[in-house]
Design an enzyme around this catalytic site. Structure first.
Site, mmCIF file in Angstrom:
data_model
loop_
_atom_site.group_PDB
_atom_site.id
_atom_site.type_symbol
_atom_site.label_atom_id
_atom_site.label_comp_id
_atom_site.label_asym_id
_atom_site.label_seq_id
_atom_site.Cartn_x
_atom_site.Cartn_y
_atom_site.Cartn_z
ATOM 1 N N ASP A 1 2.028 6.733 -10.114
ATOM 2 C CA ASP A 1 1.892 5.292 -9.865
ATOM 3 C C ASP A 1 3.289 4.713 -9.710
ATOM 4 O O ASP A 1 4.290 5.345 -10.060
ATOM 5 C CB ASP A 1 1.168 4.620 -11.049
ATOM 6 C CG ASP A 1 1.103 3.101 -10.902
ATOM 7 O OD1 ASP A 1 0.846 2.625 -9.779
ATOM 8 O OD2 ASP A 1 1.319 2.384 -11.893
ATOM 9 N N SER A 2 3.336 3.468 -9.239
ATOM 10 C CA SER A 2 4.611 2.765 -9.125
ATOM 11 C C SER A 2 5.211 2.493 -10.503
ATOM 12 O O SER A 2 6.383 2.179 -10.605
ATOM 13 C CB SER A 2 4.376 1.433 -8.412
ATOM 14 O OG SER A 2 3.420 0.672 -9.135
ATOM 15 N N TYR B 1 5.804 -1.847 -6.418
ATOM 16 C CA TYR B 1 5.670 -1.444 -5.010
ATOM 17 C C TYR B 1 5.000 -2.551 -4.180
ATOM 18 O O TYR B 1 5.217 -2.641 -2.980
ATOM 19 C CB TYR B 1 4.798 -0.189 -4.892
ATOM 20 C CG TYR B 1 5.446 1.126 -5.288
ATOM 21 C CD1 TYR B 1 6.698 1.174 -5.902
ATOM 22 C CD2 TYR B 1 4.789 2.324 -5.035
ATOM 23 C CE1 TYR B 1 7.263 2.393 -6.259
ATOM 24 C CE2 TYR B 1 5.352 3.552 -5.384
ATOM 25 C CZ TYR B 1 6.585 3.581 -6.002
ATOM 26 O OH TYR B 1 7.139 4.787 -6.352
ATOM 27 N N GLY B 2 4.158 -3.340 -4.858
ATOM 28 C CA GLY B 2 3.312 -4.327 -4.163
ATOM 29 C C GLY B 2 4.037 -5.190 -3.144
ATOM 30 O O GLY B 2 3.529 -5.401 -2.044
ATOM 31 N N CYS C 1 -2.317 4.217 -7.593
ATOM 32 C CA CYS C 1 -1.703 2.921 -7.296
ATOM 33 C C CYS C 1 -2.372 2.432 -6.019
ATOM 34 O O CYS C 1 -2.387 3.154 -5.011
ATOM 35 C CB CYS C 1 -0.201 3.131 -7.075
ATOM 36 S SG CYS C 1 0.674 1.682 -6.472
ATOM 37 N N ASN C 2 -2.942 1.249 -6.074
ATOM 38 C CA ASN C 2 -3.622 0.735 -4.880
ATOM 39 C C ASN C 2 -2.646 0.504 -3.730
ATOM 40 O O ASN C 2 -2.960 0.784 -2.581
ATOM 41 C CB ASN C 2 -4.334 -0.581 -5.218
ATOM 42 C CG ASN C 2 -5.652 -0.354 -5.922
ATOM 43 O OD1 ASN C 2 -6.705 -0.352 -5.306
ATOM 44 N ND2 ASN C 2 -5.607 -0.134 -7.217
ATOM 45 N N GLU D 1 2.503 -7.565 -17.212
ATOM 46 C CA GLU D 1 3.664 -6.858 -17.771
ATOM 47 C C GLU D 1 4.341 -7.678 -18.869
ATOM 48 O O GLU D 1 4.939 -7.121 -19.782
ATOM 49 C CB GLU D 1 4.634 -6.466 -16.656
ATOM 50 C CG GLU D 1 3.903 -5.560 -15.690
ATOM 51 C CD GLU D 1 4.768 -4.606 -14.933
ATOM 52 O OE1 GLU D 1 5.947 -4.889 -14.753
ATOM 53 O OE2 GLU D 1 4.212 -3.567 -14.497
ATOM 54 N N CYS E 1 -6.130 -3.301 -7.961
ATOM 55 C CA CYS E 1 -4.768 -3.108 -8.458
ATOM 56 C C CYS E 1 -4.891 -2.515 -9.857
ATOM 57 O O CYS E 1 -5.753 -2.926 -10.641
ATOM 58 C CB CYS E 1 -4.025 -4.448 -8.510
ATOM 59 S SG CYS E 1 -2.422 -4.330 -9.322
ATOM 60 N N THR E 2 -4.004 -1.572 -10.145
ATOM 61 C CA THR E 2 -4.102 -0.837 -11.409
ATOM 62 C C THR E 2 -3.943 -1.721 -12.650
ATOM 63 O O THR E 2 -4.410 -1.364 -13.712
ATOM 64 C CB THR E 2 -2.992 0.217 -11.459
ATOM 65 O OG1 THR E 2 -1.757 -0.443 -11.177
ATOM 66 C CG2 THR E 2 -3.243 1.312 -10.467
ATOM 67 N N HIS E 3 -3.284 -2.870 -12.500
ATOM 68 C CA HIS E 3 -3.052 -3.727 -13.672
ATOM 69 C C HIS E 3 -4.264 -4.588 -14.024
ATOM 70 O O HIS E 3 -4.373 -5.077 -15.141
ATOM 71 C CB HIS E 3 -1.869 -4.673 -13.434
ATOM 72 C CG HIS E 3 -0.526 -4.025 -13.511
ATOM 73 N ND1 HIS E 3 -0.177 -2.942 -12.741
ATOM 74 C CD2 HIS E 3 0.562 -4.312 -14.273
ATOM 75 C CE1 HIS E 3 1.071 -2.604 -13.017
ATOM 76 N NE2 HIS E 3 1.538 -3.410 -13.950
HETATM 77 N N1 DGL Z 1 0.306 -0.112 -9.137
HETATM 78 C C1 DGL Z 1 0.306 -1.242 -8.238
HETATM 79 C C2 DGL Z 1 -1.040 -1.337 -7.539
HETATM 80 O O1 DGL Z 1 -2.037 -0.819 -8.029
HETATM 81 C C3 DGL Z 1 0.628 -2.538 -8.953
HETATM 82 C C4 DGL Z 1 2.067 -2.657 -9.393
HETATM 83 C C5 DGL Z 1 3.047 -2.661 -8.244
HETATM 84 O O2 DGL Z 1 3.053 -3.601 -7.419
HETATM 85 O O3 DGL Z 1 3.805 -1.698 -8.166
HETATM 86 O O4 DGL Z 1 -1.135 -1.919 -6.499
#
Ligand code: DGL
Length: 258
Positions: A6-7, A38-39, A69-70, A148, A180-182
């Site tokens: 994941d990011s 990453y978003g 990670c989406n 976060e 999104c993972t969060h």
């Molecule tokens: N892991 C990212 C996602 O699921 C969220 C955090 C990021 O933007 O890196 O899109």
């Protein structure tokens, strides 16, 4: 061994679901905390980072890789599948498939980062199967920083969520994908604001379910070593990351910087 990247730490929602659903498999997680988020980044940058993350997991012996990670799944899946031999599993299709199964009205909402929403991947995936379905997407760039910061139950978070969800409520969606993972960490707040009649789809749980089916059909892909090992690595380790990690797992976590 199952490799998961994941990011940052959000993908641990996927790792946790995999630990719970497939307890007999070893897994190695890599969170690119040094380069998160990453978003907001461009597709090419996300692809470059994803290749490095996958290479790290392959060096550790991954026999299959989950892009947990989406944002990375949206833009880097094709590039990784072209480059690497091992099966690459992403988080979009399992969530999109579940949304298709569940939606009765064919009106589906998607929330995610800017990268995910801009890629339009959920709409493309859903309408490829059901051309008459309506898919409404909403980028929610403020949610990752709020999670976060641990602002999971603050008035400000509730206000921002209400604002993001309002347009989807207006469209009378009956299914909402947490793309999104969060966002699983905000599930209860989201449910309260979007309404009880809307079914939430958690891409981390759907991905773990998909993986279980995949390994039942293809048992030769991932070997089962004893003892089972769960190793967690990251490109950096911050206090915020550790707090979120421990909130996801509800246990003390050890993160090796590599
Ligand atoms: N892991 C990212 C996602 O699921 C969220 C955090 C990021 O933007 O890196 O899109």
């Amino acid at each position: 061994m199952i490799g998961i990247f994941d990011s940052g730490i959000g993908g641990m929602t996927v790792a946790r679901a995999v630990e719970q659903l497939l307890p007999d498999y070893s897994l190695t997680y890599y969170g690119d905390i040094a380069r998160t988020p990453y978003g907001p980044k461009s597709p090419q940058t996300i692809i470059n980072y994803s290749i490095r993350n996958a290479e790290f997991l392959l060096e550790k012996g991954a026999e299959l890789i989950i892009i947990a990670c989406n944002s990375a799944s949206s833009v880097a899946t094709e590039a990784l599948r072209k480059r690497f031999q091992v099966p690459i599993i992403e988080v979009i299709s399992p969530a999109a498939d579940r949304a298709i199964q569940i939606s009765k009205t064919g009106k589906i909402g998607i929330i995610g980062t800017k990268a995910t929403v801009k890629s339009d991947i959920y709409r493309k995936t859903i309408t490829a199967e059901r051309p008459h379905f309506k898919v409404y997407s909403q980028a929610c760039p403020l949610l990752v920083p709020l999670v976060e910061e641990g602002w999971l139950n603050k008035r400000e978070t509730k206000m921002i969520l209400r604002r993001y969800l309002h347009p989807l409520k207006d469209k009378q969606i009956d299914t909402l994908v947490l793309g999104c993972t969060h966002y699983p960490l905000l599930k209860e707040l989201i449910q309260a604001r979007i309404g009880k009649r809307v079914t939430l789809i958690d891409s981390s749980i759907e991905t773990a379910r998909y993986l279980k089916e995949f390994l039942t059909d293809n048992p030769e892909i991932v070997s089962r070593q004893k003892p089972v090992r769960h190793s967690y690595y990251a490109s950096d380790c911050t206090e915020t990351a550790m707090k979120v990690a421990e909130r996801i797992f509800s246990r003390p976590m050890e993160l090796t910087v590599a």
